[in-house]
Design an enzyme around this catalytic site. Structure first.
Site, PDB file in Angstrom:
ATOM      1  N   TYR A  52       0.820  -1.216   0.000  1.00 37.55           N
ATOM      2  CA  TYR A  52       0.000   0.000   0.000  1.00 37.55           C
ATOM      3  C   TYR A  52       0.854   1.267   0.000  1.00 37.55           C
ATOM      4  O   TYR A  52       0.490   2.262  -0.614  1.00 37.55           O
ATOM      5  CB  TYR A  52      -0.883   0.041   1.256  1.00 37.55           C
ATOM      6  CG  TYR A  52      -2.226  -0.613   1.119  1.00 37.55           C
ATOM      7  CD1 TYR A  52      -2.336  -1.986   0.931  1.00 37.55           C
ATOM      8  CD2 TYR A  52      -3.392   0.136   1.202  1.00 37.55           C
ATOM      9  CE1 TYR A  52      -3.576  -2.587   0.830  1.00 37.55           C
ATOM     10  CE2 TYR A  52      -4.635  -0.464   1.105  1.00 37.55           C
ATOM     11  CZ  TYR A  52      -4.730  -1.821   0.929  1.00 37.55           C
ATOM     12  OH  TYR A  52      -5.957  -2.400   0.826  1.00 37.55           O
ATOM     13  N   LYS A  84       2.657 -15.119   2.855  1.00 40.29           N
ATOM     14  CA  LYS A  84       2.896 -15.853   1.597  1.00 40.29           C
ATOM     15  C   LYS A  84       4.399 -16.125   1.533  1.00 40.29           C
ATOM     16  O   LYS A  84       5.094 -15.750   0.584  1.00 40.29           O
ATOM     17  CB  LYS A  84       2.374 -15.011   0.421  1.00 40.29           C
ATOM     18  CG  LYS A  84       2.361 -15.718  -0.923  1.00 40.29           C
ATOM     19  CD  LYS A  84       1.258 -16.738  -1.081  1.00 40.29           C
ATOM     20  CE  LYS A  84       1.417 -17.494  -2.393  1.00 40.29           C
ATOM     21  NZ  LYS A  84       0.494 -18.620  -2.526  1.00 40.29           N
ATOM     22  N   ASP A 116      -3.474 -18.022   0.798  1.00 39.34           N
ATOM     23  CA  ASP A 116      -4.460 -18.709  -0.048  1.00 39.34           C
ATOM     24  C   ASP A 116      -5.176 -19.791   0.758  1.00 39.34           C
ATOM     25  O   ASP A 116      -6.395 -19.931   0.714  1.00 39.34           O
ATOM     26  CB  ASP A 116      -3.812 -19.251  -1.337  1.00 39.34           C
ATOM     27  CG  ASP A 116      -2.478 -19.956  -1.112  1.00 39.34           C
ATOM     28  OD1 ASP A 116      -1.972 -19.968   0.029  1.00 39.34           O
ATOM     29  OD2 ASP A 116      -1.946 -20.514  -2.096  1.00 39.34           O
ATOM     30  N   ASP A 124      -6.840  -6.761   4.167  1.00 42.76           N
ATOM     31  CA  ASP A 124      -7.948  -6.106   3.466  1.00 42.76           C
ATOM     32  C   ASP A 124      -8.842  -7.161   2.825  1.00 42.76           C
ATOM     33  O   ASP A 124     -10.063  -7.146   2.988  1.00 42.76           O
ATOM     34  CB  ASP A 124      -7.376  -5.160   2.403  1.00 42.76           C
ATOM     35  CG  ASP A 124      -8.463  -4.438   1.622  1.00 42.76           C
ATOM     36  OD1 ASP A 124      -9.439  -3.990   2.258  1.00 42.76           O
ATOM     37  OD2 ASP A 124      -8.332  -4.321   0.387  1.00 42.76           O
ATOM     38  N   ASP A 179     -12.898  -8.692   4.085  1.00 41.55           N
ATOM     39  CA  ASP A 179     -14.146  -8.716   3.305  1.00 41.55           C
ATOM     40  C   ASP A 179     -14.706 -10.144   3.243  1.00 41.55           C
ATOM     41  O   ASP A 179     -15.921 -10.349   3.298  1.00 41.55           O
ATOM     42  CB  ASP A 179     -13.929  -8.182   1.873  1.00 41.55           C
ATOM     43  CG  ASP A 179     -14.210  -6.676   1.746  1.00 41.55           C
ATOM     44  OD1 ASP A 179     -13.893  -5.938   2.702  1.00 41.55           O
ATOM     45  OD2 ASP A 179     -14.727  -6.242   0.694  1.00 41.55           O
TER      46      ASP A 179
HETATM   47  C1  IPM Z   1     -10.658  -0.664   3.639  1.00 34.45           C
HETATM   48  C2  IPM Z   1     -10.660  -0.114   2.228  1.00 34.45           C
HETATM   49  C3  IPM Z   1      -9.420   0.739   1.983  1.00 34.45           C
HETATM   50  C4  IPM Z   1      -8.214  -0.200   2.075  1.00 34.45           C
HETATM   51  C5  IPM Z   1      -9.382   1.516   0.657  1.00 34.45           C
HETATM   52  C6  IPM Z   1     -10.601   2.374   0.466  1.00 34.45           C
HETATM   53  C7  IPM Z   1      -8.155   2.354   0.542  1.00 34.45           C
HETATM   54  O1  IPM Z   1     -10.813  -1.136   1.308  1.00 34.45           O
HETATM   55  O2  IPM Z   1     -10.612   0.141   4.590  1.00 34.45           O
HETATM   56  O3  IPM Z   1     -10.743  -1.882   3.812  1.00 34.45           O
HETATM   57  O4  IPM Z   1      -7.855  -0.861   1.084  1.00 34.45           O
HETATM   58  O5  IPM Z   1      -7.632  -0.269   3.138  1.00 34.45           O
HETATM   59 MN    MN Z   2     -11.269  -3.094   2.196  1.00 31.11          MN
END
Ligand code: IPM
Ligand code: MN
Ligand code: NAD
Length: 353
Positions: free
Chosen positions: A136, A186, A219, A243, A247
């Protein structure tokens, strides 16, 4: 207790408004709110997604409550002007290197999860995501390669000290939970991950045997989160893997509209640890402005703020219990197949406080 409120874009203002109503319903003494522009709205008003006055407001506060940033109209802007740079900039400028993302299937609400009921019942974990390093924040750019083609590149790196400080956060969290840490990397491919793994091993050796540590490739971790989630207690991982896995965890819990987060550094205020609190979801342009967003993730983020930045454990637990009760009573946003709107969900939580 000063809170900088940064609602941002898309559904950010809608969900933040409900979190503020919930805080207001607690009538906490000594709370002062400041509101600032961030993201696409800030770019449109001030020419920059993270205006200097917003950054100053965040610095001067004891905690930041953040909605979301991002707008399709800004997707073609130069990178440094994109709304996403605002949240990345805040994390970096405020040195918020540790992102705590708890994910638990609510008791009795296994049916909300797409996982098999027995897997869903065992889903209760904390992702400790490193937040100010990795690919990042490495150098990045565009070049023309030897074949004369345009090529993008991003530098991935982790230093020993960056890994040690996030390992310490994971260890502390594991002590208050199930005493287990899974470090996700990884290391079979990446040098970054080899240093990560060696450093975590070294840190673990120094700490003694009170925490059970294992290592997993990212993975495999993605797969195991679906097929055997009860093996996880605390997952510690880098910025990019964290990240993606968070999700995935949000889907397992039923919706991304349910997952809160706390981003912490080491700065102490007179009330607790300075932190930024935000749902893990984005600005959801597809449903923005329609009153359909689920504000629970933001409400739960406000609860994390009370716990970590203000030492108000009882009040935090009250909010969490009210959200759980609302869900148990069948209050569901569209994300969970229901028809309750953003404001109605906020009101349902307040009624149950
Ligand atoms: C999160 C988001 C951010 C990230 C983006 C919007 C920069 O996806 O907070 O999870 O990747 O950290
Ligand atoms: Mn995110
Ligand atoms: P997103 O999280 O905004 O949305 C993904 C899906 O989940 C969409 O279908 C959306 O409608 C749904 N969703 C998200 N939050 C919801 C909620 N509270 N209630 C109901 N449904 C919800 O991710 P995306 O679509 O990939 O990104 C949209 C924008 O947000 C992009 O500009 C992205 O960069 C940005 N983003 C910002 C943050 C942040 O501010 N921290 C986080 C992630 C994405």
């Amino acid at each position: 207790m000063k809170i900088a409120v940064l609602p941002g874009d898309g559904i950010g203002p809608e969900v933040t408004k409900e979190a503020l109503r919930v805080l207001d319903a607690l009538s906490l003494p000594g709370l002062t709110l400041f509101e600032g522009d961030i993201g696409a709205i800030a770019y449109k008003r001030h020419g920059h997604p993270l205006p200097a006055e917003t950054l100053e407001m965040a610095r001067a506060a004891d905690a930041v409550l953040f909605g979301a940033v991002g707008d399709p109209s800004c997707d073609t802007l130069e990178r440094h002007l994109r709304p996403e740079q605002a949240i990345l900039g805040l994390r970096k400028e405020l040195d918020l290197f540790a992102n705590l993302r708890p994910a638990k299937v609510f008791d009795g609400l296994e049916e909300l999860s797409p996982l098999a009921p027995e897997q869903a019942a065992g889903f209760d974990l904390l992702i400790v995501r490193e937040l100010t390093g990795d690919v990042y924040f490495g150098d990045k750019g565009e070049r023309v390669n030897d074949a004369g083609e345009r090529e993008g590149w991003d530098m991935m790196s982790y230093s020993v000290s960056e890994v040690r400080r996030i390992a310490a956060i994971a260890w502390n969290a594991a002590k208050t939970r199930g005493g287990r840490v899974t470090s996700v990397d990884k290391a079979n491919v990446l040098e970054t991950s080899r240093i990560w793994r060696e450093t975590v091993l070294e840190y673990a050796a120094e700490q003694g045997a009170n925490i059970a540590l294992d290592h997993m490739y990212v993975d495999n971790a993605a797969m195991q989160l679906v097929t055997g989630p009860s093996q996880f207690d605390v997952i510690v991982t880098g910025n990019l893997f964290g990240d993606i896995l968070s999700d995935l965890a949000s889907a397992a819990v039923g919706s991304i509209g349910l997952l809160p987060s706390a981003s912490m550094g080491s700065r102490q205020t007179e009330h607790g640890t300075f932190g930024l609190y935000e749902p893990i979801h984005g600005s959801a342009p597809d449903i923005a402005g329609q009153g359909k967003a689920n504000p629970m993730a933001t409400v739960l983020s406000a609860a994390m703020m009370l716990r970590h930045s203000f030492g108000l454990e009882a009040e935090a637990a009250r909010i969490e219990a009210a959200v759980a009760k609302a869900l148990a009573d069948g209050i569901r946003g569209g994300d969970l197949g229901g028809s309750h709107g953003c404001e109605a969900i906020g009101s349902a939580i307040i009624e149950r406080l």
